[in-house]
Motif scaffolding. Structure first.
Motif, PDB file in Angstrom:
ATOM      1  N   ALA A 134      27.620  47.237  44.726  1.00  0.00           N
ATOM      2  CA  ALA A 134      27.039  45.881  44.368  1.00  0.00           C
ATOM      3  C   ALA A 134      27.720  45.280  43.095  1.00  0.00           C
ATOM      4  O   ALA A 134      28.739  43.898  43.503  1.00  0.00           O
ATOM      5  N   GLY A 135      28.758  45.894  42.224  1.00  0.00           N
ATOM      6  CA  GLY A 135      29.564  45.508  41.216  1.00  0.00           C
ATOM      7  C   GLY A 135      30.957  44.749  41.959  1.00  0.00           C
ATOM      8  O   GLY A 135      31.199  44.108  41.651  1.00  0.00           O
ATOM      9  N   TYR A 136      31.608  45.906  42.818  1.00  0.00           N
ATOM     10  CA  TYR A 136      32.543  45.957  43.398  1.00  0.00           C
ATOM     11  C   TYR A 136      32.991  44.441  43.783  1.00  0.00           C
ATOM     12  O   TYR A 136      33.653  43.753  44.332  1.00  0.00           O
ATOM     13  N   GLN A 137      31.630  44.296  45.159  1.00  0.00           N
ATOM     14  CA  GLN A 137      31.723  43.156  46.207  1.00  0.00           C
ATOM     15  C   GLN A 137      31.609  42.012  45.007  1.00  0.00           C
ATOM     16  O   GLN A 137      31.985  40.682  44.794  1.00  0.00           O
ATOM     17  N   VAL A 141      34.144  38.575  45.177  1.00  0.00           N
ATOM     18  CA  VAL A 141      34.061  37.317  45.469  1.00  0.00           C
ATOM     19  C   VAL A 141      33.991  36.759  43.850  1.00  0.00           C
ATOM     20  O   VAL A 141      34.882  35.482  44.709  1.00  0.00           O
ATOM     21  N   ARG A 142      34.241  36.942  42.967  1.00  0.00           N
ATOM     22  CA  ARG A 142      34.694  35.905  41.917  1.00  0.00           C
ATOM     23  C   ARG A 142      35.721  35.893  41.993  1.00  0.00           C
ATOM     24  O   ARG A 142      36.355  34.588  42.109  1.00  0.00           O
ATOM     25  N   GLN A 143      36.330  36.659  42.589  1.00  0.00           N
ATOM     26  CA  GLN A 143      37.879  37.049  42.917  1.00  0.00           C
ATOM     27  C   GLN A 143      38.175  36.375  44.107  1.00  0.00           C
ATOM     28  O   GLN A 143      39.295  34.896  43.880  1.00  0.00           O
ATOM     29  N   SER A 144      37.867  36.037  44.686  1.00  0.00           N
ATOM     30  CA  SER A 144      38.214  34.816  46.012  1.00  0.00           C
ATOM     31  C   SER A 144      37.487  33.712  45.909  1.00  0.00           C
ATOM     32  O   SER A 144      38.753  32.726  46.198  1.00  0.00           O
ATOM     33  N   ALA A 145      36.568  33.445  45.457  1.00  0.00           N
ATOM     34  CA  ALA A 145      36.654  31.984  44.792  1.00  0.00           C
ATOM     35  C   ALA A 145      36.994  31.437  43.934  1.00  0.00           C
ATOM     36  O   ALA A 145      37.547  30.403  43.592  1.00  0.00           O
ATOM     37  N   CYS A 146      38.148  32.112  42.671  1.00  0.00           N
ATOM     38  CA  CYS A 146      38.603  31.494  41.731  1.00  0.00           C
ATOM     39  C   CYS A 146      40.491  31.600  42.773  1.00  0.00           C
ATOM     40  O   CYS A 146      41.096  30.345  42.399  1.00  0.00           O
ATOM     41  N   ARG A 147      40.429  32.339  43.284  1.00  0.00           N
ATOM     42  CA  ARG A 147      41.554  31.656  43.713  1.00  0.00           C
ATOM     43  C   ARG A 147      41.696  30.124  44.689  1.00  0.00           C
ATOM     44  O   ARG A 147      42.498  29.911  45.306  1.00  0.00           O
ATOM     45  N   LEU A 148      40.438  30.460  45.823  1.00  0.00           N
ATOM     46  CA  LEU A 148      40.202  29.329  46.561  1.00  0.00           C
ATOM     47  C   LEU A 148      39.886  27.735  45.303  1.00  0.00           C
ATOM     48  O   LEU A 148      40.674  26.898  45.818  1.00  0.00           O
TER      49      LEU A 148
END
Length: 117
Positions: A25-28, A32-39
């Motif tokens: 869950a921590g990795y997920q 999600v946080r990294q993909s939100a920053c990329r977006l």
């Protein structure tokens, strides 16, 4: 007496599974946080403009991207061009055509991606 001995490994397995699920869950959450920053980075105006410019160059309309870049860089030229193209008349049409041709020539001459240099 065999039951307490069997329960101890089962409890350890359960705790191990719980820890693995927490780690997963921590990795997920991190993904999600990294993909939100990329977006968020991809939705910045500079990134959108660069992507549009790349798309225009890929379709053979690189001159349009150059024109838009010059339009943003020199807003006075855009204002002059708009006022020159606003009025009618035969002589003015010829002057407007010469003005537009001169601006296109200047833009092409000033563009950094010339192939004949």
């Amino acid at each position: 007496m065999t039951r307490p001995a069997q329960q101890a490994p089962a409890a350890q397995d359960r705790h191990l599974r719980i820890e693995l699920l927490r780690l997963q869950a921590g990795y997920q959450r991190l993904a999600v946080r990294q993909s939100a920053c990329r977006l968020a980075g991809a939705l910045k105006p500079e990134a959108l403009a660069a992507q549009a410019g790349d798309h225009l160059r890929a379709t053979g309309l690189g001159w349009l991207g150059t024109g838009l870049r010059l339009w943003r860089r020199y807003p006075l030229m855009g204002s002059l061009l708009g006022s020159a193209l606003g009025a009618g008349g035969r002589r003015r049409v010829a002057l407007k055509t010469a003005l537009v041709a001169g601006l296109i020539w200047l833009a092409r001459r000033a563009s950094p991606d010339r192939s004949d240099t």
